[in-house]
Design an enzyme around this catalytic site. Sequence first.
Site, PDB file in Angstrom:
ATOM      1  CB  SER A 119       7.337  -2.390   5.149  1.00 35.47           C
ATOM      2  OG  SER A 119       7.721  -1.132   5.252  1.00 35.47           O
ATOM      3  CG  HIS A 140       5.899  -6.377   4.009  1.00 37.81           C
ATOM      4  ND1 HIS A 140       6.365  -6.699   5.426  1.00 37.81           N
ATOM      5  CD2 HIS A 140       6.622  -5.999   3.311  1.00 37.81           C
ATOM      6  CE1 HIS A 140       7.621  -6.152   5.435  1.00 37.81           C
ATOM      7  NE2 HIS A 140       7.724  -5.704   4.306  1.00 37.81           N
ATOM      8  CD  GLU A 152       4.893  -9.369   8.098  1.00 36.82           C
ATOM      9  OE1 GLU A 152       4.772  -9.462   9.315  1.00 36.82           O
ATOM     10  OE2 GLU A 152       5.323  -8.455   7.636  1.00 36.82           O
ATOM     11  CG  ASN A 190       9.578  -4.483   8.493  1.00 35.02           C
ATOM     12  OD1 ASN A 190      10.398  -5.332   8.315  1.00 35.02           O
ATOM     13  ND2 ASN A 190       9.083  -3.765   7.423  1.00 35.02           N
TER      14      ASN A 190
END
Length: 283
Positions: A119, A140, A152, A190
């Site tokens: 991440s 991700h 992602e 994130n």
Amino acid sequence: MAINKIAVVGAGTMGNGIAQVCATAGFEVAMLDISDEVLQRGLATISASLDRLIKKQSITSTAAPEILTRLTVTTRYPDLSDADLVIEAATENETLKLRILKEIEAAVAADAIIATNTSSISITKLAAALDRPDRFIGTHFFNPVPMMALVELIRGLQTSAVTQQRVQAFVEAIGKTAILAKNSPGFAVNRILCPMINEAVFALQEGLATAEDIDSGMKLGANHPIGPLALADLIGLDTMLAVMEIFYQGFNDPKYRPAPLLKEMVDAGFLGRKSGRGFFQYK
């Protein structure tokens, strides 16, 4: 070349979730971890998740056994030799991931794709440790994997266009939606989400409001489905701290400094749901 057989390294929360989604989509899946005990826990989590989906009428009662028959487990990397795509889903620790990725590369065929579920760690840096970095990519997934629609995709400098195209097709095949993000700490989601959670920890630390009121405020005032502190507990406070430390080092910017309370909670072993206690108590 189509992707047909999947392997997932890691039977924890993210790994078993990815394995479940792939098997549900019709793929043959091998799940690897360090011990039979860990693997059986992963399978039990998948079975319980499928039972919940049956109760919600998201799948039929006959579908669950079929999904489980598409899952095999192993502790041996050579058993991944026929996988078309191997997804590493270990703890957010760079040293550990590098060791696992080298084990994967030694086991798989030359045309197999290797992916990481990191991440926040640099895809370019992880790829550089491999002999064939062109076939490496970041995938991700988001927790809980069976429920969250997003994946992602992150290309390193070395990642080939063919690798990206093959993995995008795979993401669509498992019923998820892919977005592309640059290789930068935290990527896209994130980069926005984790500093927001960290700021909520600062707000709690400074006594601006209680944990309950912070979370209620964000749910009722910002229409978030879950409050930031409860989300931190779900993610794992140790994972949250690791991500913020990567941001802090990667950007060399004090705005990403992890909240001292977050560090103290991790030191105390209050890691969230997985330990039974975080910003909230869990049975």
